[in-house]
Scaffold this motif. Structure first.
Motif, PDB file in Angstrom:
ATOM      1  N   ALA A  25      32.085  28.956  15.319  1.00  0.00           N
ATOM      2  CA  ALA A  25      30.863  29.004  16.132  1.00  0.00           C
ATOM      3  C   ALA A  25      30.289  30.421  16.156  1.00  0.00           C
ATOM      4  O   ALA A  25      29.072  30.616  15.995  1.00  0.00           O
ATOM      5  CB  ALA A  25      31.152  28.510  17.540  1.00  0.00           C
ATOM      6  N   LYS A  26      31.159  31.406  16.361  1.00  0.00           N
ATOM      7  CA  LYS A  26      30.702  32.809  16.409  1.00  0.00           C
ATOM      8  C   LYS A  26      30.112  33.231  15.066  1.00  0.00           C
ATOM      9  O   LYS A  26      29.100  33.925  15.017  1.00  0.00           O
ATOM     10  CB  LYS A  26      31.854  33.747  16.785  1.00  0.00           C
ATOM     11  CG  LYS A  26      32.429  33.528  18.148  1.00  0.00           C
ATOM     12  CD  LYS A  26      31.702  34.337  19.147  1.00  0.00           C
ATOM     13  CE  LYS A  26      32.405  34.141  20.497  1.00  0.00           C
ATOM     14  NZ  LYS A  26      31.699  34.745  21.556  1.00  0.00           N
ATOM     15  N   ALA A  27      30.749  32.820  13.988  1.00  0.00           N
ATOM     16  CA  ALA A  27      30.238  33.169  12.660  1.00  0.00           C
ATOM     17  C   ALA A  27      28.871  32.533  12.428  1.00  0.00           C
ATOM     18  O   ALA A  27      27.966  33.164  11.877  1.00  0.00           O
ATOM     19  CB  ALA A  27      31.227  32.716  11.579  1.00  0.00           C
ATOM     20  N   GLY A  28      28.726  31.307  12.866  1.00  0.00           N
ATOM     21  CA  GLY A  28      27.433  30.640  12.733  1.00  0.00           C
ATOM     22  C   GLY A  28      26.352  31.343  13.539  1.00  0.00           C
ATOM     23  O   GLY A  28      25.227  31.530  13.068  1.00  0.00           O
ATOM     24  N   GLN A  29      26.701  31.757  14.760  1.00  0.00           N
ATOM     25  CA  GLN A  29      25.735  32.465  15.604  1.00  0.00           C
ATOM     26  C   GLN A  29      25.357  33.810  14.978  1.00  0.00           C
ATOM     27  O   GLN A  29      24.181  34.179  14.934  1.00  0.00           O
ATOM     28  CB  GLN A  29      26.327  32.697  17.004  1.00  0.00           C
ATOM     29  CG  GLN A  29      26.479  31.430  17.817  1.00  0.00           C
ATOM     30  CD  GLN A  29      27.288  31.662  19.091  1.00  0.00           C
ATOM     31  OE1 GLN A  29      27.843  32.740  19.304  1.00  0.00           O
ATOM     32  NE2 GLN A  29      27.360  30.629  19.917  1.00  0.00           N
ATOM     33  N   VAL A  65      21.637  35.022  13.802  1.00  0.00           N
ATOM     34  CA  VAL A  65      20.996  36.239  14.309  1.00  0.00           C
ATOM     35  C   VAL A  65      20.621  37.151  13.148  1.00  0.00           C
ATOM     36  O   VAL A  65      19.503  37.684  13.096  1.00  0.00           O
ATOM     37  CB  VAL A  65      21.929  36.967  15.306  1.00  0.00           C
ATOM     38  CG1 VAL A  65      21.428  38.369  15.607  1.00  0.00           C
ATOM     39  CG2 VAL A  65      22.074  36.158  16.581  1.00  0.00           C
ATOM     40  N   LEU A  66      21.542  37.315  12.221  1.00  0.00           N
ATOM     41  CA  LEU A  66      21.283  38.168  11.057  1.00  0.00           C
ATOM     42  C   LEU A  66      20.103  37.632  10.253  1.00  0.00           C
ATOM     43  O   LEU A  66      19.224  38.391   9.849  1.00  0.00           O
ATOM     44  CB  LEU A  66      22.537  38.255  10.183  1.00  0.00           C
ATOM     45  CG  LEU A  66      22.452  39.165   8.976  1.00  0.00           C
ATOM     46  CD1 LEU A  66      22.213  40.609   9.419  1.00  0.00           C
ATOM     47  CD2 LEU A  66      23.711  39.083   8.161  1.00  0.00           C
ATOM     48  N   PRO A 108      14.106  40.883   7.454  1.00  0.00           N
ATOM     49  CA  PRO A 108      12.748  40.632   6.953  1.00  0.00           C
ATOM     50  C   PRO A 108      12.773  39.722   5.716  1.00  0.00           C
ATOM     51  O   PRO A 108      13.712  39.753   4.918  1.00  0.00           O
ATOM     52  CB  PRO A 108      12.229  42.018   6.581  1.00  0.00           C
ATOM     53  CG  PRO A 108      13.160  42.977   7.203  1.00  0.00           C
ATOM     54  CD  PRO A 108      14.455  42.292   7.440  1.00  0.00           C
ATOM     55  N   GLU A 109      11.740  38.934   5.554  1.00  0.00           N
ATOM     56  CA  GLU A 109      11.641  37.958   4.470  1.00  0.00           C
ATOM     57  C   GLU A 109      11.787  38.593   3.076  1.00  0.00           C
ATOM     58  O   GLU A 109      12.546  38.078   2.248  1.00  0.00           O
ATOM     59  CB  GLU A 109      10.330  37.181   4.568  1.00  0.00           C
ATOM     60  CG  GLU A 109      10.189  36.074   3.542  1.00  0.00           C
ATOM     61  CD  GLU A 109      11.265  34.988   3.678  1.00  0.00           C
ATOM     62  OE1 GLU A 109      11.647  34.425   2.644  1.00  0.00           O
ATOM     63  OE2 GLU A 109      11.721  34.719   4.809  1.00  0.00           O
ATOM     64  N   PRO A 110      11.105  39.719   2.777  1.00  0.00           N
ATOM     65  CA  PRO A 110      11.277  40.306   1.432  1.00  0.00           C
ATOM     66  C   PRO A 110      12.733  40.689   1.138  1.00  0.00           C
ATOM     67  O   PRO A 110      13.208  40.534   0.013  1.00  0.00           O
ATOM     68  CB  PRO A 110      10.388  41.554   1.454  1.00  0.00           C
ATOM     69  CG  PRO A 110       9.402  41.310   2.544  1.00  0.00           C
ATOM     70  CD  PRO A 110      10.093  40.435   3.546  1.00  0.00           C
ATOM     71  N   LEU A 111      13.434  41.158   2.158  1.00  0.00           N
ATOM     72  CA  LEU A 111      14.835  41.539   1.968  1.00  0.00           C
ATOM     73  C   LEU A 111      15.699  40.305   1.716  1.00  0.00           C
ATOM     74  O   LEU A 111      16.599  40.327   0.873  1.00  0.00           O
ATOM     75  CB  LEU A 111      15.340  42.308   3.199  1.00  0.00           C
ATOM     76  CG  LEU A 111      16.734  42.888   3.108  1.00  0.00           C
ATOM     77  CD1 LEU A 111      16.842  43.835   1.920  1.00  0.00           C
ATOM     78  CD2 LEU A 111      17.085  43.609   4.392  1.00  0.00           C
TER      79      LEU A 111
END
Length: 155
Positions: free
Chosen positions: A99-103, A107-108, A113-116
């Motif tokens: 669950a923590k990894a999914g969260q 978040v990440l 940003p979309e280009p990155l």
């Protein structure tokens, strides 16, 4: 001139004689080819090497399957021997980590940003293909940094 053997009959006509000669030539040609094949040591060694390689591959696959089966059996035995409270705590911990990894991943992804993200998607397959070279380069860089730090600390 030699006498025909008991198995051969004397040719009654020139045509019969030609057929016998042709038959003898064919038999002689086959015999020569068989002898040449037996004396071709390189080809025979290559054939043997291919056969041994195939046998080794089959044996490796067989052993791999046996090892996997034994590992699965061992894992089941260990799991069967674990007390229920330990199993429950391990399952809870695994769920929490998942669950923590999914969260964290969400978040990440939200903050990147979309280009990155697009560029990372392009680079990821290259990294997977060149993993060994990247690890080697990272190790060399780390070693160089450690040497630099050591020199500065002594100076």
């Amino acid at each position: 001139m030699t006498q025909p053997s008991h198995d051969e009959q004397a040719a009654s006509s020139p045509e019969d004689l030609r057929e016998q000669v042709e038959h003898t030539r064919q038999e002689l040609g086959q015999t020569v080819q068989e002898l040449a094949a037996k004396t071709d040591v390189k080809a025979r060694a290559q054939e043997t090497a291919v056969a041994v390689k195939e046998q080794a591959g089959q044996k490796a696959a067989e052993l791999s399957g046996q090892i996997k089966a034994k590992a699965a059996d061992a894992a089941h035995l260990v799991q069967d021997k674990l007390p229920d409270p330990v199993k429950e705590k391990a399952a809870q911990a695994a769920e929490q980590v998942k669950a923590k990894a999914g969260q964290a991943g969400q978040v990440l992804q939200d903050k990147t940003p979309e280009p990155l993200r697009e560029r990372a998607g392009q680079i990821a397959p290259l990294v997977r293909e060149n993993r060994t070279a990247l690890f080697t380069a990272a190790g060399a860089l780390l070693a160089a940094l450690l040497l630099l730090r050591r020199r500065r600390g002594k100076g």
